[in-house]
Design an enzyme around this catalytic site. Structure first.
Site, mmCIF file in Angstrom:
data_model
loop_
_atom_site.group_PDB
_atom_site.id
_atom_site.type_symbol
_atom_site.label_atom_id
_atom_site.label_comp_id
_atom_site.label_asym_id
_atom_site.label_seq_id
_atom_site.Cartn_x
_atom_site.Cartn_y
_atom_site.Cartn_z
ATOM 1 N N HIS A 48 21.968 -1.006 -76.821
ATOM 2 C CA HIS A 48 20.774 -0.961 -77.673
ATOM 3 C C HIS A 48 19.592 -1.622 -76.961
ATOM 4 C CE1 HIS A 48 18.244 -1.683 -81.298
ATOM 5 N NE2 HIS A 48 18.016 -2.844 -80.702
ATOM 6 N N GLU A 49 19.815 -2.784 -76.385
ATOM 7 C CA GLU A 49 18.728 -3.489 -75.701
ATOM 8 C C GLU A 49 18.237 -2.718 -74.487
ATOM 9 O OE1 GLU A 49 17.317 -5.992 -77.057
ATOM 10 O OE2 GLU A 49 18.790 -6.108 -78.665
ATOM 11 N N HIS A 87 15.614 -0.194 -75.281
ATOM 12 C CA HIS A 87 14.229 -0.660 -75.291
ATOM 13 C C HIS A 87 13.617 -0.580 -73.893
ATOM 14 C CE1 HIS A 87 14.135 -1.956 -79.402
ATOM 15 N NE2 HIS A 87 15.120 -2.822 -79.261
ATOM 16 N N GLU A 133 13.244 0.173 -83.063
ATOM 17 C CA GLU A 133 14.624 -0.309 -83.098
ATOM 18 C C GLU A 133 15.589 0.841 -83.392
ATOM 19 O OE1 GLU A 133 15.674 -3.189 -82.228
ATOM 20 O OE2 GLU A 133 13.723 -4.166 -82.008
#
Length: 426
Positions: free
Chosen positions: A284-285, A288, A362
């Protein structure tokens, strides 16, 4: 106000409008409004319980019920104190009194007065922060002793005071050097500071609160580095943060740019989560990073800061407003409390807009995590474990979530993972 002053004020207002319009364009273009096409059968309705145990839900709701009023009280107190100091001569008097030993020179008033204002604002909300820490201890989220808590408060206060003082020094110096066009130069300077801050944060601010050491060689480290390579965003290192000194919460993130980019994993995560779920968090990070969300946020921040500074140039051309603050001109140090009040109001008004954008960003990172891992069940398990460990309310009040929610709810994230699974097939 002279003719030149009126012209300068109009130019500042027009510039604020242009930069504000540019900010809106960037928000509209760069925000991923649709992160996942509608799957066969339509989108899944979020389950308000998110599949959590009823006892976990009750505990999370009790914690949220205890903390939400404290957040509102802290915001209200901070804004009230800022208004009293900024909209009356009281703040200007405090600035001058702090610099009295140095004959009240303008730079002395900034160097001594701005930290005094920051300290006063923090002291007013300190009792609320103390009680909030008591609640975090009561619910098992905080592991800090009061000595470490006071140290963290002091370090945070010192950093805030130093950065605010630096910005105000640059601001007033430009006002005094270019009385008619200062807002243009100050806007460029503030926007530049936003960009610089984004690059310096991971190497200057983060180490002030946590210690980091490399994750030992092993399967998890190799998998995380491979994820970054697959994502097209290689990292320099995988670090472990000693977060357990302060909290039991679970988290991981990617920070830095280029040679400073690194994956950071809380030691609490290593202790509580299986490797597959840790990989899902890091994926997930990394989402970004590949979407350049930090750069987008920096661009939005720079445009917002520039627009706000130009708007301040228009507002501070008002003799009536200056008189309320007890200041003679925009270059008078006694204008600083008024300036800080305007910043506080602008920040509060911008909060829901920032969070609308943040929730979409997000959600896009969640989709990228599913694409990288190809494992929706692990992603869902990770979301439930994070919600349980961090006492996240799976279904907060809609108005609260709209204003303060920076991430989708855990119920929304699980529903999205189910939609992705149906879109991708078995």
């Amino acid at each position: 106000m002279t003719g030149g002053g009126r012209a300068g004020a109009r130019a500042a207002l027009v510039t604020a409008a242009v930069l504000g319009a540019a900010l809106v364009v960037v928000i509209v273009v760069r925000t991923p409004w649709e992160v996942l096409p509608e799957p066969p059968g339509g989108y899944t309705d979020p389950d308000p319980t998110a599949g959590l145990d009823p006892r976990q839900i009750a505990l999370a709701e009790a914690f949220a019920t205890a903390m939400r009023p404290l957040s509102l009280i802290s915001i209200t107190l901070g804004l009230a104190v800022s208004a009293v100091l900024g909209l009356t001569p009281l703040g200007g008097r405090l600035m001058r009194a702090a610099a009295a030993p140095l004959r009240r020179r303008w730079f002395a008033q900034v160097l001594l007065g701005v930290p005094a204002l920051v300290v006063v604002g923090r002291l007013v909300t300190l009792p609320v922060s103390v009680y909030a820490e008591v609640i975090r201890h009561r619910y098992g989220l905080s592991t800090r002793g009061w000595g470490l808590w006071l140290r963290d408060v002091a370090v945070s206060l010192a950093i805030s005071a130093a950065l605010t003082t630096l910005v105000v020094l640059v601001f007033l110096w430009l006002v005094r050097r270019a009385p008619r066009s200062w807002w243009a130069w100050a806007g460029a300077a503030v926007a530049g500071l936003v960009v610089i801050g984004s690059f310096l944060y991971p190497v200057v601010i983060e180490p002030a609160f946590n210690e980091f050491e490399p994750l030992p060689a092993g399967e998890l480290r190799s998998e995380l580095l491979a994820l970054a390579e697959e994502n097209g965003t290689p990292v320099q290192d995988v670090l472990v943060s000693n977060a357990s000194r302060r909290t039991t919460t679970l988290n991981a993130y990617v920070s830095g740019f280029g040679s400073t980019r690194r994956i950071v994993v809380y030691d609490t995560v290593l202790a509580e989560l299986p490797d597959a779920e840790i990989e899902a968090i890091v994926a997930h990070e990394l989402g970004h990073v590949v979407a350049q969300d930090v750069l987008t946020g920096t661009l939005m921040g720079a445009l917002g800061a520039g627009a706000a500074t130009a708007l301040a140039g228009w507002l501070l051309s008002s003799p009536r407003l200056l008189r309320r603050a007890g200041a003679e001109s925009a270059g008078d140090p006694r204008v600083v409390p008024l300036l800080l009040f305007l910043v506080a109001v602008g920040t509060l008004l911008a909060t829901p807009v920032q969070n609308v954008v943040s929730r979409q960003i997000e959600a896009r990172a969640d989709v990228r995590a599913l694409e990288l891992t190809g494992d929706p069940e692990t992603f869902i398990g990770m979301q439930r474990r994070l919600a349980a460990g961090n006492l996240g309310d799976p279904d907060p009040p809609a108005a609260w979530h709209w204003f303060f929610g920076s991430h989708p709810t855990v119920a929304e994230r699980i529903a999205m993972a189910r939609d992705w699974q149906r879109s991708e097939g078995p």
